[in-house]
Motif scaffolding. Sequence first.
Motif, PDB file in Angstrom:
ATOM      1  N   ALA A 102       0.815  -1.226   0.000  1.00 21.92           N
ATOM      2  CA  ALA A 102       0.000   0.000   0.000  1.00 21.92           C
ATOM      3  C   ALA A 102       0.844   1.270   0.000  1.00 21.92           C
ATOM      4  O   ALA A 102       0.309   2.367  -0.166  1.00 21.92           O
ATOM      5  N   LEU A 103       2.158   1.151   0.193  1.00 22.27           N
ATOM      6  CA  LEU A 103       3.004   2.360   0.209  1.00 22.27           C
ATOM      7  C   LEU A 103       3.103   2.937  -1.200  1.00 22.27           C
ATOM      8  O   LEU A 103       3.238   2.188  -2.165  1.00 22.27           O
ATOM      9  N   PRO A 104       3.040   4.266  -1.324  1.00 24.69           N
ATOM     10  CA  PRO A 104       2.951   4.861  -2.664  1.00 24.69           C
ATOM     11  C   PRO A 104       4.197   4.663  -3.533  1.00 24.69           C
ATOM     12  O   PRO A 104       4.090   4.697  -4.754  1.00 24.69           O
ATOM     13  N   PHE A 105       5.344   4.441  -2.917  1.00 21.56           N
ATOM     14  CA  PHE A 105       6.568   4.308  -3.714  1.00 21.56           C
ATOM     15  C   PHE A 105       6.886   2.861  -4.051  1.00 21.56           C
ATOM     16  O   PHE A 105       7.927   2.557  -4.624  1.00 21.56           O
ATOM     17  N   VAL A 106       5.998   1.938  -3.688  1.00 23.59           N
ATOM     18  CA  VAL A 106       6.199   0.517  -3.982  1.00 23.59           C
ATOM     19  C   VAL A 106       5.332   0.138  -5.178  1.00 23.59           C
ATOM     20  O   VAL A 106       4.130   0.350  -5.165  1.00 23.59           O
ATOM     21  N   SER A 107       5.955  -0.404  -6.232  1.00 28.71           N
ATOM     22  CA  SER A 107       5.152  -0.801  -7.396  1.00 28.71           C
ATOM     23  C   SER A 107       4.820  -2.285  -7.366  1.00 28.71           C
ATOM     24  O   SER A 107       3.777  -2.690  -7.843  1.00 28.71           O
ATOM     25  N   HIS A 108       5.705  -3.097  -6.850  1.00 32.01           N
ATOM     26  CA  HIS A 108       5.480  -4.533  -6.825  1.00 32.01           C
ATOM     27  C   HIS A 108       5.863  -5.068  -5.454  1.00 32.01           C
ATOM     28  O   HIS A 108       6.881  -4.641  -4.898  1.00 32.01           O
ATOM     29  N   CYS A 109       5.083  -5.981  -4.930  1.00 34.95           N
ATOM     30  CA  CYS A 109       5.412  -6.582  -3.635  1.00 34.95           C
ATOM     31  C   CYS A 109       5.039  -8.059  -3.680  1.00 34.95           C
ATOM     32  O   CYS A 109       3.866  -8.394  -3.852  1.00 34.95           O
ATOM     33  N   TYR A 110       6.057  -8.908  -3.578  1.00 39.37           N
ATOM     34  CA  TYR A 110       5.844 -10.345  -3.728  1.00 39.37           C
ATOM     35  C   TYR A 110       6.461 -11.123  -2.580  1.00 39.37           C
ATOM     36  O   TYR A 110       7.553 -10.794  -2.124  1.00 39.37           O
ATOM     37  N   GLN A 111       5.779 -12.183  -2.156  1.00 42.89           N
ATOM     38  CA  GLN A 111       6.402 -13.161  -1.276  1.00 42.89           C
ATOM     39  C   GLN A 111       7.096 -14.203  -2.147  1.00 42.89           C
ATOM     40  O   GLN A 111       6.527 -14.668  -3.141  1.00 42.89           O
ATOM     41  N   ARG A 112       8.338 -14.541  -1.789  1.00 43.94           N
ATOM     42  CA  ARG A 112       9.103 -15.551  -2.531  1.00 43.94           C
ATOM     43  C   ARG A 112       9.790 -16.466  -1.514  1.00 43.94           C
ATOM     44  O   ARG A 112       9.926 -16.096  -0.349  1.00 43.94           O
ATOM     45  N   PRO A 113      10.261 -17.649  -1.964  1.00 38.87           N
ATOM     46  CA  PRO A 113      10.847 -18.573  -0.978  1.00 38.87           C
ATOM     47  C   PRO A 113      12.225 -18.131  -0.468  1.00 38.87           C
ATOM     48  O   PRO A 113      12.975 -17.482  -1.182  1.00 38.87           O
ATOM     49  N   ARG A 114      12.544 -18.493   0.775  1.00 38.43           N
ATOM     50  CA  ARG A 114      13.900 -18.311   1.310  1.00 38.43           C
ATOM     51  C   ARG A 114      14.759 -19.508   0.898  1.00 38.43           C
ATOM     52  O   ARG A 114      14.227 -20.590   0.649  1.00 38.43           O
ATOM     53  N   TYR A 115      16.070 -19.295   0.852  1.00 34.36           N
ATOM     54  CA  TYR A 115      17.018 -20.407   0.719  1.00 34.36           C
ATOM     55  C   TYR A 115      18.083 -20.240   1.778  1.00 34.36           C
ATOM     56  O   TYR A 115      19.078 -19.552   1.558  1.00 34.36           O
ATOM     57  N   LEU A 116      17.835 -20.812   2.940  1.00 35.84           N
ATOM     58  CA  LEU A 116      18.796 -20.649   4.039  1.00 35.84           C
ATOM     59  C   LEU A 116      19.999 -21.564   3.801  1.00 35.84           C
ATOM     60  O   LEU A 116      19.819 -22.644   3.254  1.00 35.84           O
ATOM     61  N   PRO A 117      21.215 -21.180   4.153  1.00 37.10           N
ATOM     62  CA  PRO A 117      21.539 -19.933   4.845  1.00 37.10           C
ATOM     63  C   PRO A 117      21.857 -18.761   3.909  1.00 37.10           C
ATOM     64  O   PRO A 117      22.045 -17.650   4.365  1.00 37.10           O
ATOM     65  N   HIS A 118      21.907 -19.010   2.590  1.00 44.23           N
ATOM     66  CA  HIS A 118      22.401 -17.972   1.670  1.00 44.23           C
ATOM     67  C   HIS A 118      21.389 -16.875   1.419  1.00 44.23           C
ATOM     68  O   HIS A 118      21.743 -15.750   1.082  1.00 44.23           O
ATOM     69  N   TRP A 119      20.130 -17.212   1.536  1.00 47.94           N
ATOM     70  CA  TRP A 119      19.103 -16.248   1.126  1.00 47.94           C
ATOM     71  C   TRP A 119      17.955 -16.255   2.138  1.00 47.94           C
ATOM     72  O   TRP A 119      17.042 -17.060   2.060  1.00 47.94           O
ATOM     73  N   PRO A 120      18.009 -15.348   3.135  1.00 49.88           N
ATOM     74  CA  PRO A 120      17.022 -15.375   4.209  1.00 49.88           C
ATOM     75  C   PRO A 120      15.744 -14.591   3.898  1.00 49.88           C
ATOM     76  O   PRO A 120      14.826 -14.572   4.717  1.00 49.88           O
ATOM     77  N   TYR A 121      15.674 -13.959   2.718  1.00 45.90           N
ATOM     78  CA  TYR A 121      14.594 -12.987   2.468  1.00 45.90           C
ATOM     79  C   TYR A 121      13.359 -13.640   1.878  1.00 45.90           C
ATOM     80  O   TYR A 121      13.442 -14.392   0.916  1.00 45.90           O
ATOM     81  N   ASN A 122      12.193 -13.319   2.427  1.00 40.70           N
ATOM     82  CA  ASN A 122      10.945 -13.914   1.933  1.00 40.70           C
ATOM     83  C   ASN A 122       9.979 -12.886   1.338  1.00 40.70           C
ATOM     84  O   ASN A 122       8.905 -13.230   0.879  1.00 40.70           O
TER      85      ASN A 122
END
Lengths: 173, 165
Positions: A102-122
Motif C-alpha cells: 500500500a506504500l505509494p513508492f512501492v510498485s510490486h510486492c511479492y512473497q518468494r521462498p527463502r534459501y537458508l543460509p544464503h538467502w534469508p529474504y521472503n
Amino acid sequence: MFDSAPEIATPENYLDYIDRKIILATQQGLPLVPRPYHQLAEELGIKAETIISRIKTMQQNGLIRRIGVVPNHYKLGYKANGMSVWDITDKHIHEVGKEIAALPFVSHCYQRPRYLPHWPYNLFAMLHGHSREEVENHIQKMVELLGERRLTHDVIYSRRILKKTGLRLITEK
Amino acid sequence: MLKLTIQKETNQVAVSELTDLERRFLNAYQHEFPLSPMPYADIADELGVTETKILEMLDSLSRRKILSRIGPVFTPNRAGASTLVAMAVPAEQLEEVAALVNSYDEVNHNYERLNDFNLWFVLTASDRNRIEEIIQELRDKTGFQILNLPLEQAYHIDLGFPLWC
C-alpha cells in the motif's frame, strides 16, 4: 453437475487456442493505429468483436491485470529503482505484505521462498525513486513501519540492463 | 560464440520536457484503456484533442522510448509460468554467463545487480517444466549457485504507477 470440474482453473483448461492467439499477438503491445483491434482481427483471422470480448473476459478472470499504457519508468527519471528484500517473521508475512504494497513508492510486492543460509529474504518490494537518497529514505520509513516484524533486509540496486524485451508469456513453438 | 549486447544508458527525459497532453495521457491511461473499436478516437474525445493529435503523440512517445507499449498487462503465472532467478557469478565470467542466459528466448529481463547474487533475470515459459529444465541446464553448464524464486503471493494491486504527484 460440475463435480468433475477442477476447482482451480489452470491455463490448459480455460485458455483455448483463440485466447492464446490473442495473448501472443498483444503481449508486446497493441498496434498504434486508429483501429487496433480490427488490425489484429485481420492478422489473426478472428473477428474484432471476439477479440474485444475475449480480452474483457480475461480481465474479469484476473488473467489480465490491467489494459493500458506501459511507460518506460527508467526513461522518465525513475532511475534509482531499488529491489528491497526483507526477512519477515512468518506469522506476519501476509499483514506486512499488504502494508508494504500500500506504500505509494512501492510498485510490486511479492512473497518468494527463502534459501537458508544464503538467502534469508521472503518478501520483495520494488521501490522507485529519482535518486538513491530518495530510495534510502523510503527504506528508512519501511524499517520504522515494520518494527520487530522485520528480522533483516537489504536493497539491491541494478548496475546494468543486460537484456530487456517485451514480456513473452507464451512463445510460439 | 555468443555476443553480449548491452542496452546503453540512454538520456533520460525530464518530466518538464513532456507536453501537457503527454503527461495527462501517460497518467490517465495506465489502466482502463478503451476496449472500443476506435480507442484512440475515444481518448482524443476525453482529452479534448483530435485523434490525429493522439496518434502523432504516440508515435513521438515511442520514438523517444518513453512508451514501452500499450496493451494488456498479464498476471504472472496465469498464462504460462514464470519465475525470478538469481545467480552468483564471478565478475570475470559475468559477460560470458549473461550471454548464455540471454540466449534463451524465455529470458526477457536480465539485470546485473550489486550483490553477491549479481545476475537477476525473469524466466517465462509455457509451463513449469520448461522453467525447471532451463534452470537445470544453467546449473550444469555454469556450476554457479542459482536461486529459483517463484512468486508465492502477490500483495500489490497493479494500477500502474503514478509518474508524478
